[in-house]
Structures are given as structure tokens and as C-alpha cells.
Design an enzyme around this catalytic site. Structure first.
Site, PDB file in Angstrom:
ATOM      1  N   TYR A  13       0.808  -1.220   0.000  1.00 55.66           N
ATOM      2  CA  TYR A  13       0.000   0.000   0.000  1.00 55.66           C
ATOM      3  C   TYR A  13       0.839   1.268   0.000  1.00 55.66           C
ATOM      4  O   TYR A  13       0.336   2.349  -0.324  1.00 55.66           O
ATOM      5  CB  TYR A  13      -0.946   0.003   1.206  1.00 55.66           C
ATOM      6  N   ASP A  33       9.439  -7.189  -5.086  1.00 53.96           N
ATOM      7  CA  ASP A  33       8.572  -7.893  -4.152  1.00 53.96           C
ATOM      8  C   ASP A  33       8.811  -9.391  -4.279  1.00 53.96           C
ATOM      9  O   ASP A  33       9.096  -9.885  -5.380  1.00 53.96           O
ATOM     10  CB  ASP A  33       7.100  -7.569  -4.438  1.00 53.96           C
ATOM     11  N   ARG A 153       2.842   9.262   5.745  1.00 51.31           N
ATOM     12  CA  ARG A 153       1.724   9.780   6.547  1.00 51.31           C
ATOM     13  C   ARG A 153       0.523   9.892   5.634  1.00 51.31           C
ATOM     14  O   ARG A 153       0.116  10.992   5.275  1.00 51.31           O
ATOM     15  CB  ARG A 153       2.065  11.162   7.101  1.00 51.31           C
ATOM     16  N   LYS A 205       6.681   9.084  14.069  1.00 55.17           N
ATOM     17  CA  LYS A 205       5.656   8.315  13.347  1.00 55.17           C
ATOM     18  C   LYS A 205       4.820   7.477  14.299  1.00 55.17           C
ATOM     19  O   LYS A 205       3.582   7.459  14.206  1.00 55.17           O
ATOM     20  CB  LYS A 205       6.303   7.418  12.283  1.00 55.17           C
ATOM     21  N   ASN A 209       0.476   7.985  15.449  1.00 57.04           N
ATOM     22  CA  ASN A 209      -0.566   6.962  15.456  1.00 57.04           C
ATOM     23  C   ASN A 209      -0.995   6.595  16.871  1.00 57.04           C
ATOM     24  O   ASN A 209      -2.156   6.243  17.096  1.00 57.04           O
ATOM     25  CB  ASN A 209      -0.079   5.725  14.701  1.00 57.04           C
ATOM     26  N   HIS A 243     -16.379  22.506  22.448  1.00 54.03           N
ATOM     27  CA  HIS A 243     -15.342  23.241  23.176  1.00 54.03           C
ATOM     28  C   HIS A 243     -14.168  23.470  22.223  1.00 54.03           C
ATOM     29  O   HIS A 243     -13.756  22.553  21.513  1.00 54.03           O
ATOM     30  CB  HIS A 243     -14.886  22.433  24.395  1.00 54.03           C
ATOM     31  N   ARG A 245     -11.070  23.525  22.509  1.00 52.60           N
ATOM     32  CA  ARG A 245      -9.827  22.767  22.714  1.00 52.60           C
ATOM     33  C   ARG A 245     -10.073  21.291  22.979  1.00 52.60           C
ATOM     34  O   ARG A 245      -9.226  20.605  23.547  1.00 52.60           O
ATOM     35  CB  ARG A 245      -9.024  23.398  23.860  1.00 52.60           C
ATOM     36  N   CYS A 259      -1.475   0.653  10.970  1.00 54.64           N
ATOM     37  CA  CYS A 259      -0.795   1.667  11.793  1.00 54.64           C
ATOM     38  C   CYS A 259      -1.321   1.698  13.220  1.00 54.64           C
ATOM     39  O   CYS A 259      -0.617   1.352  14.163  1.00 54.64           O
ATOM     40  CB  CYS A 259      -0.951   3.044  11.156  1.00 54.64           C
ATOM     41  N   ARG A 324      -6.544  -5.433   6.856  1.00 52.13           N
ATOM     42  CA  ARG A 324      -5.457  -5.664   7.810  1.00 52.13           C
ATOM     43  C   ARG A 324      -5.868  -5.245   9.220  1.00 52.13           C
ATOM     44  O   ARG A 324      -6.306  -4.124   9.442  1.00 52.13           O
ATOM     45  CB  ARG A 324      -4.198  -4.906   7.375  1.00 52.13           C
TER      46      ARG A 324
END
Length: 424
Positions: A13, A33, A153, A205, A209, A243, A245, A259, A324
Site C-alpha cells: 500500500y 517484491d 503519513r 511516526k 498513530n 469546546h 480545545r 498503523c 489488515r
């Protein structure tokens, strides 16, 4: 750098879209691959995953001669490793694919090459795991061989757009490595590129996540609390998020994907004595399929004999084919172990599943309960009249707050919403 040659290890992916983008920007790309089916398909200009516009880009790249595939690496200017980094059953990082990919490229390394890990990995992977292997090339790391980590990302369904437009972090084993890798990605990245050391990039990274996973765990915990207290968690979250925040994510049947369901464990593995909130959040989200099954038991407690359940959607997120770490798969496996459920599944994005029904009517036939497990757009307006005619008991359990309660109940169904204690 003019028209560099790039060798991408792993055509999943991330690796395949990255290969296609570099190739359509004038680079010579060899996609590698171990799966011959993937290699053969790519050399024909075909893809084995679903991603909007990826087929068009791959066809153009292959026709131009800039993208070819093979089962083994070739010499190149840059080597990008984009292989899986799953977790084992005991929640440890399985780095065997990274090790194998790194070892595979060593014979092809030459002075001035770059080696970039894109796979999300525990902090320390590049320095502690990859560098000792790369040193077997005889090249001086950071002087003759430039090494770093540049994590992706991207959001499935928007991968091609986000690869180009998202900001990017690049961590090098030294500054010159980071700068050379930055210049490579500048070929197609329009977002900002931020340089740091390799260990910080690896941590960034997994932290990104982990933040989302912890936030979802809060939402899932609130959902269970609200169920017990007779409150609708979806209204609570909507109003709390007014709200300026506060930004609580949404609950659901669990967390999946390559992830969020995996990366937080990389931190827990490194510092288990400190990562307590992270570990508890992972366990909270992992427990949601069992909680959904408990709710199904409750909904169908008066049904005698084998209970028939229809599940709509088994991917880990809507409108993609990726299963996945899908919590819905986990739910199905839990139901299978019980043995007192007859299961049917309908997901238009998944081509093969042992319980797969051909359409929404077939999946509902004889059913006691329809579980809306994934909020694919195509499920927004179900053919409720036709489904009602073939069901044994008219129950719909919405785990995503996706369906209209009024519409469902107007068709004679009982509507149950995950996280709504008032609907119990």
C-alpha cells in the site's frame, strides 16, 4: 539529482504508490517484491490493491518504461524499504521483513547510495538493526552510504494526493544523510519537509498513530460508560467537541489497519514500565470486538437455537478493500469460536470471504440481526423494505452511528446504537 534510479523494496500500500509517483516524475524505478503475482501484474501495468487513480498512474509509469518490477533488487542510486512491520502474537515488533530487505540490498550498494526505511518501526531500528547489516557493504555509513528514515503519513483512499501534499519528516543517521534524502523526496513532495535525527523521526511516526489510538480508546471507554449510565455517547462527544480545545474521536467496534492497531505496541515494547496509558489504550481498543459480541448476545437473548447474524462491512475503514487488523474479522472469529451463530457477510470492497453474500438481500435472508460494522458510503441508504421481507427478526445494530434511526424504525426495525445506553 537528475533522473535518479530508485529501487523500492515492497510493493504494498505504500511501496507501490511511491514507486509509481517517482516513475511518473521521471525517475527510473525498480519495484521489488517476493510475491511473483504482484511482480507479474505490475509488469503488465496492473495493480493488486485498490486505491483511487493508482491503476492509471501505474499504467502510465509502466508504459513509459520508467517502472519495472522484479523479485530481486537491482543497482540503484537510492533504495527505499517499504515492507510490512507487523506485531507478533505477544505484541512484539516482527522486524524479519526489514532484516530480509536490508540484507537483500547489501550486494547492490555502491558509494554515494542512499538507503531509506519507510516502514514504520520501533525507535532505534535504523541504528541498531539496519546499520550493522549495511556495514557489511564495506561503505562508511553517513559518508559513503547515506541512511535514514522517512515515514509515510497517508490515508488509504487518498494515498496519491497525500504522498505529494502532506508534510514529511526525514531523519538521517547524520545531517548529510537527511539532506540527501530530502533532495530525493523533493522530486514529488509539495508539502514541507522537516529534517531531524533518525531516532526522532522513528518516534514521531509511532507517536502520531499512538495519539489517535489513545484518543479512540477514550471514545470507546466513554461508549461503554454511557451504555451503562443510559446516555448517548455520540451526543456527548458531539457537544463536548463544541469546546474549542476538545477533539474526541469516535467509538466503534475496534481499531484496525496497519498503523493504529500496531504502532503503539512499538513504544510499549521499548519502555513497558512507562508506557502504561498507551498499553491500556491498546487493550481497550482490542477489547471492543468482544464488547460488540456481548451486545449481540444481549440483543438476541430471546432467540432460540442458532442465531443468524448479517454483518455489513469487514474492512478496517470505509470505502477501501484493506482488511489488515480489521476488528470486524476479530468479531467474526469470536463468533466462530462460540459455535451458536450462523454468519453472513456482505462487503462490496472485499472480493472473497467464506461467509460472503452476493448482495444486501442475500445477506439479510433469514437473519435475526444486521450489524452495520463498517460505514461504507453504499450502506447509507439500505433497501430496508426488501431486507425486512426476508429477515426472521428485524434488528439492526449500528456500531458507527451511520444509519438514520428514524428511517430504520419507520420500516419496522428495532434500532440499536453502540454507545447509546438509552437504546438498551
Amino acid at each position: 539529482m537528475s533522473q535518479p534510479k530508485i529501487c523500492v523494496i515492497g510493493l504494498g500500500y505504500i511501496g507501490l504508490p511511491t514507486s509509481a509517483i517517482f516513475a511518473t516524475h521521471g525517475c527510473k524505478v525498480i519495484g521489488v517484491d517476493v510475491n511473483e503475482k504482484i511482480v507479474n501484474a505490475l509488469n503488465k501495468g496492473e495493480i493488486t490493491i485498490e486505491e483511487p487513480y493508482l491503476d492509471i498512474m501505474v499504467q502510465a509509469a509502466v508504459r513509459s518504461g520508467n517502472l519495472i518490477a522484479d523479485t530481486k533488487p537491482h543497482e540503484a542510486d537510492a533504495f527505499i524499504i517499504a515492507v510490512p512491520t507487523p506485531v507478533t502474537k505477544d505484541k512484539k515488533a516482527d522486524m524479519s521483513y526489514v532484516v530480509a530487505a536490508t540484507e537483500a540490498i547489501v550486494p547492490y550498494l555502491r558509494k554515494g547510495n542512499m538507503v531509506i526505511l519507510e516502514s514504520t518501526s520501533p525507535p532505534g531500528t535504523v541504528e541498531e538493526l539496519m546499520v550493522p547489516i549495511l556495514q557489511k557493504s564495506g561503505l562508511k555509513i553517513g559518508e559513503e552510504l547515506y541512511v535514514g528514515h522517512s515515514p509515510e503519513r497517508v490515508l488509504p483512499g487518498k494515498i496519491l494526493w497525500e504522498l505529494v501534499h502532506n508534510n514529511r519528516i526525514i531523519g538521517g543517521v547524520n545531517r548529510v544523510s537527511a539532506e540527501k534524502i530530502r533532495d530525493l523526496y523533493k522530486i514529488f513532495v509539495n508539502g514541507e519537509i522537516y529534517l531531524t535525527d533518525v531516532r526522532t523521526a522513528e518516534m514521531c511516526k509511532v507517536v502520531e498513530n499512538t495519539f489517535r489510538d489513545v484518543n479512540i480508546a477514550l471514545a470507546n471507554e466513554l461508549a461503554r460508560i454511557c451504555e451503562r449510565m443510559g446516555i448517548n455517547v455520540w451526543e456527548v462527544i458531539e457537544l463536548a467537541n463544541k469546546h474549542p480545545r476538545v477533539n474526541i474521536h469516535q467509538p466503534g467496534p475496534g481499531v484496525g489497519g496497519h498503523c493504529l492497531a500496531v504502532d503503539p505496541w512499538f513504544i510499549v515494547e521499548k519502555v513497558p514500565d512507562l508506557a502504561k496509558i498507551i498499553e491500556l489504550s491498546r487493550k481497550t481498543n482490542d477489547s471492543m470486538p468482544q464488547h460488540v459480541l456481548n451486545r449481540i448476545d444481549e440483543i438476541l437473548k430471546d432467540v432460540e437455537g442458532v442465531r443468524r447474524v448479517s454483518i455489513l462491512g469487514i474492512t478496517y475503514k470505509p470505502n477501501i478493500d484493506d482488511v489488515r487488523e480489521s476488528p470486524v474479522i476479530e468479531l467474526i472469529e469470536l463468533m466462530e469460536k462460540r459455535g451458536d451463530y450462523e454468519i453472513r457477510v456482505y462487503d462490496p470492497y472485499v472480493k472473497a470471504h467464506k461467509y460472503k453474500a452476493k448482495d444486501l438481500i442475500e445477506v439479510a435472508e433469514g437473519s435475526d440481526l444486521v450489524v452495520l460494522a463498517v460505514h461504507h458510503d453504499c450502506f447509507k441508504h439500505l433497501p430496508l423494505d426488501d431486507m425486512a421481507k426476508v429477515m426472521r427478526n428485524r434488528n439492526i445494530f449500528d456500531t458507527r452511528n451511520f444509519l438514520s434511526k428514524e428511517e430504520v424504525e419507520s420500516k419496522g426495525f428495532r434500532y440499536i446504537l453502540l454507545g447509546n445506553g438509552a437504546s438498551r
